[in-house]
Scaffold this motif. Sequence first.
Motif, PDB file in Angstrom:
ATOM      1  N   LYS A 193       0.851  -1.181   0.000  1.00 36.23           N
ATOM      2  CA  LYS A 193       0.000   0.000   0.000  1.00 36.23           C
ATOM      3  C   LYS A 193       0.893   1.239   0.000  1.00 36.23           C
ATOM      4  O   LYS A 193       1.856   1.307   0.756  1.00 36.23           O
ATOM      5  CB  LYS A 193      -0.861  -0.034   1.263  1.00 36.23           C
ATOM      6  CG  LYS A 193      -1.740   1.160   1.464  1.00 36.23           C
ATOM      7  CD  LYS A 193      -2.511   0.998   2.765  1.00 36.23           C
ATOM      8  CE  LYS A 193      -3.008   2.321   3.257  1.00 36.23           C
ATOM      9  NZ  LYS A 193      -3.657   2.218   4.570  1.00 36.23           N
ATOM     10  N   VAL A 194       0.590   2.195  -0.867  1.00 37.19           N
ATOM     11  CA  VAL A 194       1.314   3.458  -0.914  1.00 37.19           C
ATOM     12  C   VAL A 194       0.395   4.525  -0.338  1.00 37.19           C
ATOM     13  O   VAL A 194      -0.781   4.609  -0.696  1.00 37.19           O
ATOM     14  CB  VAL A 194       1.728   3.829  -2.357  1.00 37.19           C
ATOM     15  CG1 VAL A 194       2.396   5.184  -2.406  1.00 37.19           C
ATOM     16  CG2 VAL A 194       2.637   2.754  -2.933  1.00 37.19           C
ATOM     17  N   ARG A 195       0.950   5.305   0.582  1.00 41.97           N
ATOM     18  CA  ARG A 195       0.175   6.364   1.224  1.00 41.97           C
ATOM     19  C   ARG A 195       1.058   7.585   1.450  1.00 41.97           C
ATOM     20  O   ARG A 195       2.280   7.485   1.410  1.00 41.97           O
ATOM     21  CB  ARG A 195      -0.400   5.882   2.551  1.00 41.97           C
ATOM     22  CG  ARG A 195       0.659   5.529   3.572  1.00 41.97           C
ATOM     23  CD  ARG A 195       0.054   5.219   4.938  1.00 41.97           C
ATOM     24  NE  ARG A 195       1.051   4.781   5.895  1.00 41.97           N
ATOM     25  CZ  ARG A 195       1.865   5.568   6.577  1.00 41.97           C
ATOM     26  NH1 ARG A 195       1.824   6.877   6.395  1.00 41.97           N
ATOM     27  NH2 ARG A 195       2.739   5.081   7.432  1.00 41.97           N
ATOM     28  N   ALA A 196       0.419   8.702   1.692  1.00 37.70           N
ATOM     29  CA  ALA A 196       1.161   9.920   2.055  1.00 37.70           C
ATOM     30  C   ALA A 196       1.771   9.719   3.439  1.00 37.70           C
ATOM     31  O   ALA A 196       1.144   9.135   4.327  1.00 37.70           O
ATOM     32  CB  ALA A 196       0.229  11.121   2.048  1.00 37.70           C
ATOM     33  N   ALA A 197       2.982  10.176   3.607  1.00 36.66           N
ATOM     34  CA  ALA A 197       3.635  10.089   4.913  1.00 36.66           C
ATOM     35  C   ALA A 197       2.900  10.970   5.916  1.00 36.66           C
ATOM     36  O   ALA A 197       2.308  11.986   5.558  1.00 36.66           O
ATOM     37  CB  ALA A 197       5.093  10.532   4.807  1.00 36.66           C
ATOM     38  N   ALA A 198       2.966  10.545   7.171  1.00 36.19           N
ATOM     39  CA  ALA A 198       2.404  11.316   8.283  1.00 36.19           C
ATOM     40  C   ALA A 198       3.555  11.778   9.170  1.00 36.19           C
ATOM     41  O   ALA A 198       4.661  11.217   9.120  1.00 36.19           O
ATOM     42  CB  ALA A 198       1.434  10.456   9.084  1.00 36.19           C
ATOM     43  N   ASP A 242       5.667   9.281  10.913  1.00 39.14           N
ATOM     44  CA  ASP A 242       6.609   8.465  10.144  1.00 39.14           C
ATOM     45  C   ASP A 242       8.026   9.030  10.150  1.00 39.14           C
ATOM     46  O   ASP A 242       8.962   8.367   9.694  1.00 39.14           O
ATOM     47  CB  ASP A 242       6.145   8.344   8.679  1.00 39.14           C
ATOM     48  CG  ASP A 242       4.828   7.621   8.535  1.00 39.14           C
ATOM     49  OD1 ASP A 242       4.681   6.548   9.153  1.00 39.14           O
ATOM     50  OD2 ASP A 242       3.948   8.137   7.816  1.00 39.14           O
ATOM     51  N   GLU A 247       7.250  16.614   0.218  1.00 43.22           N
ATOM     52  CA  GLU A 247       6.195  15.620   0.400  1.00 43.22           C
ATOM     53  C   GLU A 247       6.852  14.258   0.323  1.00 43.22           C
ATOM     54  O   GLU A 247       7.900  14.103  -0.319  1.00 43.22           O
ATOM     55  CB  GLU A 247       5.128  15.751  -0.682  1.00 43.22           C
ATOM     56  CG  GLU A 247       4.351  17.056  -0.597  1.00 43.22           C
ATOM     57  CD  GLU A 247       3.305  17.192  -1.682  1.00 43.22           C
ATOM     58  OE1 GLU A 247       3.162  16.262  -2.517  1.00 43.22           O
ATOM     59  OE2 GLU A 247       2.630  18.218  -1.718  1.00 43.22           O
ATOM     60  N   LEU A 284       6.093   9.811   0.220  1.00 43.83           N
ATOM     61  CA  LEU A 284       5.194   8.660   0.141  1.00 43.83           C
ATOM     62  C   LEU A 284       5.805   7.503   0.910  1.00 43.83           C
ATOM     63  O   LEU A 284       7.026   7.344   0.939  1.00 43.83           O
ATOM     64  CB  LEU A 284       4.968   8.252  -1.312  1.00 43.83           C
ATOM     65  CG  LEU A 284       4.283   9.282  -2.201  1.00 43.83           C
ATOM     66  CD1 LEU A 284       4.229   8.780  -3.639  1.00 43.83           C
ATOM     67  CD2 LEU A 284       2.890   9.593  -1.696  1.00 43.83           C
ATOM     68  N   ALA A 337       5.584   3.288   1.335  1.00 46.99           N
ATOM     69  CA  ALA A 337       5.099   2.005   0.824  1.00 46.99           C
ATOM     70  C   ALA A 337       5.088   1.029   1.992  1.00 46.99           C
ATOM     71  O   ALA A 337       6.120   0.808   2.623  1.00 46.99           O
ATOM     72  CB  ALA A 337       6.000   1.490  -0.291  1.00 46.99           C
ATOM     73  N   GLU A 338       3.908   0.480   2.295  1.00 45.59           N
ATOM     74  CA  GLU A 338       3.763  -0.445   3.408  1.00 45.59           C
ATOM     75  C   GLU A 338       3.497  -1.853   2.889  1.00 45.59           C
ATOM     76  O   GLU A 338       2.663  -2.050   2.009  1.00 45.59           O
ATOM     77  CB  GLU A 338       2.592  -0.043   4.305  1.00 45.59           C
ATOM     78  CG  GLU A 338       2.795   1.248   5.038  1.00 45.59           C
ATOM     79  CD  GLU A 338       1.618   1.594   5.935  1.00 45.59           C
ATOM     80  OE1 GLU A 338       0.460   1.265   5.590  1.00 45.59           O
ATOM     81  OE2 GLU A 338       1.858   2.192   6.982  1.00 45.59           O
TER      82      GLU A 338
END
Length: 66
Positions: free
Chosen positions: A4-9, A12, A52, A54, A56-57
């Motif tokens: 899963k690819v998501r925006a970093a928080a 993180d 920004e 991303l 990957a989990e």
Amino acid sequence: MHFKVRAAAKEDCKEISRMIMELAVYENMPDQVKTSHEDLERDGFSPNPFYECLIAEVPDEHKTKD
């Protein structure tokens, strides 16, 4: 493999900082790292972020056991 690819928080940033240092050590350049996880938090998660990122989990069921 699925991931899963998501925006970093902001949460993180410690892990991102760790990976930056791991890469620097691999490249024999750890003394060149000047950015801390606090810098990453400030610069990436302020009202006007400088970057920004991303993430990957890999799902838990696909992670290898150490």
